[in-house]
Design an enzyme around this catalytic site. Structure first.
Site, PDB file in Angstrom:
ATOM      1  N   GLY A 278       0.807  -1.207   0.000  1.00 51.17           N
ATOM      2  CA  GLY A 278       0.000   0.000   0.000  1.00 51.17           C
ATOM      3  C   GLY A 278       0.842   1.259   0.000  1.00 51.17           C
ATOM      4  O   GLY A 278       2.021   1.240  -0.364  1.00 51.17           O
TER       5      GLY A 278
ATOM      6  N   ARG B 111       2.224   3.112   2.331  1.00 52.36           N
ATOM      7  CA  ARG B 111       3.472   3.140   3.114  1.00 52.36           C
ATOM      8  C   ARG B 111       4.567   2.347   2.414  1.00 52.36           C
ATOM      9  O   ARG B 111       5.726   2.745   2.409  1.00 52.36           O
ATOM     10  CB  ARG B 111       3.257   2.601   4.526  1.00 52.36           C
ATOM     11  CG  ARG B 111       4.491   2.792   5.421  1.00 52.36           C
ATOM     12  CD  ARG B 111       4.291   2.296   6.837  1.00 52.36           C
ATOM     13  NE  ARG B 111       5.428   2.653   7.687  1.00 52.36           N
ATOM     14  CZ  ARG B 111       6.551   1.940   7.801  1.00 52.36           C
ATOM     15  NH1 ARG B 111       6.681   0.817   7.118  1.00 52.36           N
ATOM     16  NH2 ARG B 111       7.525   2.347   8.583  1.00 52.36           N
ATOM     17  N   CYS B 112       4.197   1.216   1.816  1.00 54.97           N
ATOM     18  CA  CYS B 112       5.194   0.389   1.119  1.00 54.97           C
ATOM     19  C   CYS B 112       5.870   1.153  -0.019  1.00 54.97           C
ATOM     20  O   CYS B 112       7.035   0.901  -0.332  1.00 54.97           O
ATOM     21  CB  CYS B 112       4.529  -0.856   0.537  1.00 54.97           C
ATOM     22  SG  CYS B 112       3.657  -1.880   1.731  1.00 54.97           S
ATOM     23  N   MET B 113       5.134   2.063  -0.648  1.00 58.19           N
ATOM     24  CA  MET B 113       5.611   2.721  -1.867  1.00 58.19           C
ATOM     25  C   MET B 113       6.264   4.073  -1.605  1.00 58.19           C
ATOM     26  O   MET B 113       6.470   4.848  -2.533  1.00 58.19           O
ATOM     27  CB  MET B 113       4.454   2.856  -2.855  1.00 58.19           C
ATOM     28  CG  MET B 113       3.976   1.513  -3.385  1.00 58.19           C
ATOM     29  SD  MET B 113       2.640   1.630  -4.597  1.00 58.19           S
ATOM     30  CE  MET B 113       1.229   1.894  -3.518  1.00 58.19           C
TER      31      MET B 113
END
Length: 429
Positions: free
Chosen positions: A414, A416-418
């Site tokens: 999501g 935060r991951c990106m």
């Protein structure tokens, strides 16, 4: 880029002043159903749709903060021939094949001849294999240097912790080049004021035993790290980080809260898939694991003056943080219904990224999670309304900017991951 930016991330929620992102490119498209699992994807994704969705993330962030693309940062450092040689040397250590001799010289020699712009693209998108001998001809691999399929998840290969950048030690070899690239960017970009930290390898231990990735590392407060221990981050790597804090002999107490995670299903890949911070007093949780961890332990490690002061188990993650003065109200991923919780957690419903206290980005598709956020006082705002200027974001104190997500969530992450933040305004607690 001219102005010096000091790496400074002392919380998950401070106002965002700089972030590194990567717009997905051909490296994502260079997958087939046969090699998707090896590339750590459960499915192949449509690049054109994924790029349109990613435009919303980049568009919103560009309106709110300073954004840096990995490819641009890499291109800038590769303009220096000595740095180019050093970067390729670092890659050769993890991918010895690039140094193998072929009729036309080694791949490394060929890459040295590329200009910075083309080389930065090649290092990300991969190099097709020339079938110039029997072994290569019979190989099922398409690439002599595989694409970095997962680079859009910029969070994992490097982690801003206070004024340093911890370089990830990836759980899968296919992602090792990401760590090399991110380390090189921070080592050689003069406008970034920081130092990189790579955990030392223990003699006799393999790197796959001592792994740590950014999706598992949350800076709750300057003195509190929350770290997930699961499929991607090992106890051995957390121990190495603990020993690093002990070695520094800081007078200030350092707390590490470790949350054990299931190794399956794949939606539990990192801690930020089940727990993210939203505000000074609120967090997003996948209730079945975070509130009722059962056999998955929560462990509090306390360090001061070069000594381990204690390791003890806690009731759960929120209880551990409350004892340290962080009392957080949980907002439930998927709402109160267990069926919806599982469905929306699977599609990164717990994975939010803060651009400021109480100001976050998340996927629009998780309807029950968004309803829970709205009930918790967050205004729901569409990303395109921010991008086209039809909504004045300054009118709202607490909000969720919703990103369209049909293809991106299938990549397994999501907002935060990106995103890899490099500077946030310090929070007054």
């Amino acid at each position: 880029m001219e102005k010096v930016i000091e790496v400074n991330v002392q919380s998950e929620i401070g106002k965002l002043n700089g972030v590194i992102i990567h717009t997905p490119g051909e490296e994502v498209e260079n997958m087939t159903p046969e090699n998707a699992e090896r590339a750590l994807y459960s499915d192949i994704i449509n690049l054109s749709i994924a790029r349109e969705e990613y435009k919303q993330i980049k568009g919103v962030l560009s309106k709110l903060t300073k954004t840096f693309e990995v490819k641009d940062l890499l291109c800038n450092i590769l303009k220096d021939e000595k740095i180019k040689a050093e970067v390729l040397n670092r890659i050769e250590k993890i991918e010895p094949f690039i140094g193998e001799e072929a009729p036309k010289g080694s791949l490394k020699e060929q890459l040295m001849e590329e200009d910075a712009e083309n080389l930065s693209r090649i290092l990300i998108e991969g190099v097709e294999m020339v079938k110039d001998n029997l072994t290569k001809y019979l190989s099922k691999d398409w690439f002599a240097m595989r694409p970095m399929h997962n680079l859009l998840f910029t969070r994992d290969a490097s982690m801003s912790i206070n004024n340093e950048v911890l370089i990830g030690r990836m759980a899968n070899a296919i992602r090792d080049r990401e760590s090399v690239i991110m380390r090189s960017i921070f080592d050689f970009t003069p406008e970034f004021k920081t130092s990189t930290l790579s955990l030392p390898a223990t003699p006799g231990a393999t790197s796959r035993i001592q792994t740590i990735e950014g999706g598992d590392v949350l800076v709750a407060r300057e003195d509190i790290l929350v770290i997930g221990n699961g499929a991607r981050t090992s106890t051995q790597a957390i121990d190495l980080l603990m020993y690093e804090f002990i070695r520094r002999k800081s007078e200030k107490t350092q707390h590490i809260i470790v949350q054990q995670l299931p190794h399956s299903p794949e939606s539990f890949i990192h801690l930020d898939m089940v727990f993210t911070l939203l505000d000074r007093d609120k967090c997003m949780v996948f209730e079945p694991l975070i509130m009722n961890p059962g056999s998955y332990q929560t462990v509090h490690i306390k360090i001061q003056n070069g000594k381990l002061l204690g390791i003890r188990s806690e009731k759960n993650l929120l209880s551990a943080l409350k004892k340290l003065g962080m009392e957080l109200e949980p907002v439930l991923c998927g709402g109160s219904d267990e069926w919806n919780q599982e469905r929306e957690q699977w599609h990164s419903g717990a994975n939010f990224f803060c651009v400021g206290p109480g100001q976050v980005l998340g996927y629009a598709r998780n309807n029950y999670t968004m309803e829970a956020m709205n009930n918790a006082g967050f205004e729901i705002i569409k990303a395109n309304d921010i991008i086209d200027g039809s909504t004045d974001i300054s009118r709202y104190q607490k909000y969720v900017i919703t990103i369209d997500g049909s293809e991106l969530p299938r990549g397994g992450g999501g907002a935060r991951c990106m995103t890899m933040p490099i500077n946030r305004t310090n929070i007054e607690w």
